[in-house]
Scaffold this motif. Structure first.
Motif, PDB file in Angstrom:
ATOM      1  N   GLY A 178       3.884 -37.731  62.456  1.00  0.00           N
ATOM      2  CA  GLY A 178       4.657 -38.705  61.692  1.00  0.00           C
ATOM      3  C   GLY A 178       4.612 -40.078  62.332  1.00  0.00           C
ATOM      4  N   ALA A 179       4.765 -41.105  61.495  1.00  0.00           N
ATOM      5  CA  ALA A 179       4.819 -42.485  61.986  1.00  0.00           C
ATOM      6  C   ALA A 179       5.792 -43.285  61.129  1.00  0.00           C
ATOM      7  N   PRO A 180       7.091 -42.977  61.214  1.00  0.00           N
ATOM      8  CA  PRO A 180       8.057 -43.726  60.402  1.00  0.00           C
ATOM      9  C   PRO A 180       8.172 -45.172  60.883  1.00  0.00           C
ATOM     10  N   ILE A 181       8.193 -46.083  59.934  1.00  0.00           N
ATOM     11  CA  ILE A 181       8.380 -47.497  60.245  1.00  0.00           C
ATOM     12  C   ILE A 181       9.725 -47.907  59.654  1.00  0.00           C
ATOM     13  N   ALA A 182      10.654 -48.275  60.507  1.00  0.00           N
ATOM     14  CA  ALA A 182      12.004 -48.668  60.092  1.00  0.00           C
ATOM     15  C   ALA A 182      12.701 -47.531  59.355  1.00  0.00           C
ATOM     16  N   GLY A 183      12.470 -46.320  59.779  1.00  0.00           N
ATOM     17  CA  GLY A 183      13.093 -45.177  59.132  1.00  0.00           C
ATOM     18  C   GLY A 183      14.002 -44.385  60.044  1.00  0.00           C
ATOM     19  N   PHE A 184      14.258 -44.899  61.222  1.00  0.00           N
ATOM     20  CA  PHE A 184      15.096 -44.192  62.195  1.00  0.00           C
ATOM     21  C   PHE A 184      16.505 -44.763  62.106  1.00  0.00           C
ATOM     22  N   TYR A 185      17.186 -44.431  61.018  1.00  0.00           N
ATOM     23  CA  TYR A 185      18.489 -45.014  60.730  1.00  0.00           C
ATOM     24  C   TYR A 185      19.635 -44.310  61.443  1.00  0.00           C
ATOM     25  N   PHE A 186      20.783 -44.956  61.431  1.00  0.00           N
ATOM     26  CA  PHE A 186      21.979 -44.505  62.126  1.00  0.00           C
ATOM     27  C   PHE A 186      23.175 -45.010  61.333  1.00  0.00           C
ATOM     28  N   ALA A 244       5.697 -37.301  66.534  1.00  0.00           N
ATOM     29  CA  ALA A 244       5.907 -38.535  65.783  1.00  0.00           C
ATOM     30  C   ALA A 244       5.900 -39.735  66.714  1.00  0.00           C
ATOM     31  N   PHE A 245       5.461 -40.863  66.177  1.00  0.00           N
ATOM     32  CA  PHE A 245       5.563 -42.143  66.858  1.00  0.00           C
ATOM     33  C   PHE A 245       6.522 -42.974  66.026  1.00  0.00           C
TER      34      PHE A 245
END
Length: 109
Positions: free
Chosen positions: A17-25, A88-89
């Protein structure tokens, strides 16, 4: 959760995986002088049970089992990440304008 599903669906493929701006909180909006407001989705913790129901969300089963009374927590990476086994990165800006001004109501200037 979808990353692991994809890896299981295609076991001979290398899935990363390579989420861009998807690591929300969760959002903790600033309410002091000059704060902004937003018409975007409410990211405060109290709003997530409603999002989960409205979106008829799918979450990882192992994460949901860890939070049996609050499976909606698994919609956000800070709860679901420990249950993702695929590599994932993750790329997430610490100064994301949408997060700062729309979710956390920080003044733009």
């Amino acid at each position: 959760p979808h990353l692991d599903w994809l890896a299981q669906r295609y076991p001979r493929a290398t899935v990363v995986g390579a989420p861009i701006a998807g690591f929300y909180f969760y959002a903790h909006p600033y309410t002091g002088p000059g704060h902004t407001a937003s018409h975007l989705a409410d990211f405060r913790e109290a709003a997530w049970p409603g999002h989960y129901a409205l979106w008829q969300s799918f979450v990882d089963e192992s994460c949901a089992a860890a939070f049996p009374t609050a499976p909606w927590r698994c919609l956000l990476s800070n709860s679901s990440w420990p249950y993702v086994s695929s590599r994932a990165f993750v790329s997430e800006a610490q100064s994301d304008k949408v997060v700062l001004t729309a979710h956390d109501w920080v003044p733009a200037s």
